[in-house]
Design a protein around this motif. Structure first.
Motif, PDB file in Angstrom:
ATOM      1  N   VAL A  15     -17.801   2.203 -45.509  1.00 20.97           N
ATOM      2  CA  VAL A  15     -18.162   1.037 -46.329  1.00 20.97           C
ATOM      3  C   VAL A  15     -19.663   1.067 -46.612  1.00 20.97           C
ATOM      4  CG1 VAL A  15     -18.199  -1.497 -46.415  1.00 20.97           C
ATOM      5  CG2 VAL A  15     -16.297  -0.307 -45.302  1.00 20.97           C
ATOM      6  N   LYS A  51     -15.260   4.253 -49.384  1.00 22.33           N
ATOM      7  CA  LYS A  51     -13.998   3.593 -49.748  1.00 22.33           C
ATOM      8  C   LYS A  51     -14.191   2.209 -50.362  1.00 22.33           C
ATOM      9  CE  LYS A  51     -11.442   5.939 -46.055  1.00 22.33           C
ATOM     10  NZ  LYS A  51     -10.764   5.748 -44.753  1.00 22.33           N
ATOM     11  N   LEU A  52     -15.248   1.529 -49.975  1.00 22.91           N
ATOM     12  CA  LEU A  52     -15.429   0.133 -50.375  1.00 22.91           C
ATOM     13  C   LEU A  52     -16.915  -0.184 -50.524  1.00 22.91           C
ATOM     14  CD1 LEU A  52     -14.541  -2.925 -50.596  1.00 22.91           C
ATOM     15  CD2 LEU A  52     -14.638  -2.981 -48.089  1.00 22.91           C
ATOM     16  N   GLU A 195     -17.246  -9.998 -43.478  1.00 18.03           N
ATOM     17  CA  GLU A 195     -17.949  -8.721 -43.701  1.00 18.03           C
ATOM     18  C   GLU A 195     -17.657  -7.743 -42.565  1.00 18.03           C
ATOM     19  OE1 GLU A 195     -22.571  -7.319 -44.000  1.00 18.03           O
ATOM     20  OE2 GLU A 195     -22.080  -9.263 -44.898  1.00 18.03           O
ATOM     21  N   LEU A 198     -14.063  -6.408 -42.843  1.00 18.35           N
ATOM     22  CA  LEU A 198     -13.921  -5.414 -43.918  1.00 18.35           C
ATOM     23  C   LEU A 198     -14.476  -4.062 -43.473  1.00 18.35           C
ATOM     24  CD1 LEU A 198     -14.886  -7.594 -47.031  1.00 18.35           C
ATOM     25  CD2 LEU A 198     -12.638  -6.600 -46.567  1.00 18.35           C
ATOM     26  N   CYS A 199     -15.583  -4.106 -42.751  1.00 15.21           N
ATOM     27  CA  CYS A 199     -16.181  -2.853 -42.269  1.00 15.21           C
ATOM     28  C   CYS A 199     -15.284  -2.191 -41.221  1.00 15.21           C
ATOM     29  CB  CYS A 199     -17.570  -3.116 -41.687  1.00 15.21           C
ATOM     30  SG  CYS A 199     -18.803  -3.547 -42.936  1.00 15.21           S
ATOM     31  N   ASN A 202     -12.187  -0.515 -42.669  1.00 19.26           N
ATOM     32  CA  ASN A 202     -12.563   0.812 -43.173  1.00 19.26           C
ATOM     33  C   ASN A 202     -11.537   1.351 -44.185  1.00 19.26           C
ATOM     34  OD1 ASN A 202     -14.438   2.913 -43.198  1.00 19.26           O
ATOM     35  ND2 ASN A 202     -13.248   4.124 -41.751  1.00 19.26           N
ATOM     36  N   GLY A 204     -10.035   1.378 -48.456  1.00 15.63           N
ATOM     37  CA  GLY A 204     -10.298   1.150 -49.875  1.00 15.63           C
ATOM     38  C   GLY A 204      -9.057   0.651 -50.592  1.00 15.63           C
ATOM     39  N   ILE A 209      -7.422  -5.044 -48.534  1.00 16.01           N
ATOM     40  CA  ILE A 209      -8.679  -5.795 -48.643  1.00 16.01           C
ATOM     41  C   ILE A 209      -8.396  -7.251 -49.013  1.00 16.01           C
ATOM     42  CG2 ILE A 209     -10.805  -6.039 -50.013  1.00 16.01           C
ATOM     43  CD1 ILE A 209     -10.745  -2.880 -50.173  1.00 16.01           C
TER      44      ILE A 209
END
Length: 376
Positions: A15, A51-52, A195, A198-199, A202, A204, A209
């Protein structure tokens, strides 16, 4: 090229967290920032390990817009083509975000205006929060809602996009979610947890998500006096064919029931640049029938005509009155709506017949625009 301090990057597994870092200027986008963002987005798209992308702002704003005062200063020192260079890069960045092959999550804490909307609204996930403030205030500056706004505003329900784009109305996070500008609403105290999640995930994958963001999301109640409760009135008035007809319809509503919102709406339209209002309405209406690339190419023609200042100097006057001298008393020329003819408006939509000028050349992209409206 090493990252500049105006744009920070944090790497966390696969990320990338991009942080707009001009907090004293409310993260207003400079040419340096736009250039760096373009470089990063291109690099990350080509890097299979990324990926993001998460975007956020340092301090109390996500991004208050493009640094238009800086653009005007540069134009006054050199010529309008300096400004054209800035906008060509900014609009190319908007197009890249709109057609990006990897998910972009924008955490919209604080102010999201003008160019800040362009840097977030075209991305797949737009997370509003308790202190989000969205606005496209360009008509008060002698400009028009740009950065692809004619694409995303025209897709809001019930002519709400015309209302927001013409009046410069400020929307809070709940209103952003209700009209579809935001895809999610996450309370402030949960933003950093989101946050982190989301990290750690890991991934995409957009569905994964979306589920992660939804775990932290809530549906906020609209305030009692929310503008979104006026959608029926907005639709009836802002669906009118011309600015004059819109104001006339609002005045008829006011005669029936004058309140703060109606009087503010009428006053906002009457204070704005007449030229800006007319080109903005046509731009949003054309945007309904155009793809995001077509919108950006047309908006680039419009912004170059505005900066050239041949038909109106309202952009320079608006920046003087609101950003530089701050007397808040711009002298628009033409000064009244009736003095702005259809033929004058038409000039803003034509290619500039000037040596060394050319239409915006957007890169070939295979991905469809990621902007989608999400309603309550």
């Amino acid at each position: 090229m090493a990252p500049t301090n105006q744009v920070l990057v944090k790497e966390n597994l696969n990320v990338r967290i991009i942080i707009l870092n001009r907090p004293k200027q409310l993260n207003a986008l400079s040419l340096e920032m736009v250039s760096r963002l373009l470089e990063l987005f291109h690099a990350y798209e080509e890097d299979p390990s990324v990926k993001l992308i998460i975007m956020k702002g340092e301090g109390r704003a996500f991004c208050a817009g493009g640094d238009v005062a800086g653009v005007v200063n540069d134009i006054n020192k050199a010529n309008w083509k300096v400004g054209a260079h800035f906008f060509s890069k900014e609009f190319t960045l908007n197009y890249l975000m709109a057609t990006y092959t990897k998910p972009q999550v924008s955490l919209l804490r604080g102010i999201v205006m003008g160019g800040g909307a362009g840097a977030s609204m075209h991305g797949r996930f737009r997370v509003a929060t308790d202190n989000s403030v969205f606005a496209m205030p360009e008509t008060a500056l002698g400009l028009f809602p740009d950065v692809g706004a004619s694409y995303y505003l025209s897709r809001l329900p019930g002519f709400f996009g015309e209302y927001v784009g013409l009046t410069g109305a400020r929307l809070d996070g709940a209103e952003m979610l209700a009209c579809g500008l935001a895809t999610h609403f996450v309370p402030l105290e949960k933003l950093s947890l989101l946050e982190d999640a989301l990290c750690k995930a890991n991934t995409g994958d957009p569905n994964t998500i979306s589920k992660i963001i939804s775990e932290f999301s809530s549906t906020p109640k609209l305030k009692e006096k929310s503008q979104y409760f006026r959608l029926k009135t907005i639709e009836g008035c802002f669906s009118q064919r011309t600015i004059e007809d819109i104001i006339s319809a609002l005045e008829k509503e006011a005669a029936k029931n004058m309140d703060e919102w109606i009087s503010w709406t009428i006053e906002s339209l009457k204070k704005a640049s007449p030229t800006s209002l007319k080109i903005s309405l046509r731009s949003i209406r054309e945007g309904r029938l155009q793809g995001v690339g077509q919108c950006l190419i047309r908006e680039y023609r419009m912004v170059c005509t505005v900066m050239q200042g041949q038909f109106s100097r309202d952009f320079f006057e608006g920046c003087r009155a609101l950003l530089l001298d701050k007397d808040k008393n711009p002298k628009w020329e033409p000064s009244k709506l009736e003095f702005v003819s259809d033929s004058m408006v038409e000039r803003y939509f034509q290619a500039l017949d000037i040596k060394e000028w050319e239409d915006l050349k957007l890169p070939a992209r295979s991905n469809l625009p990621s902007y989608a409206i999400s309603k309550l």
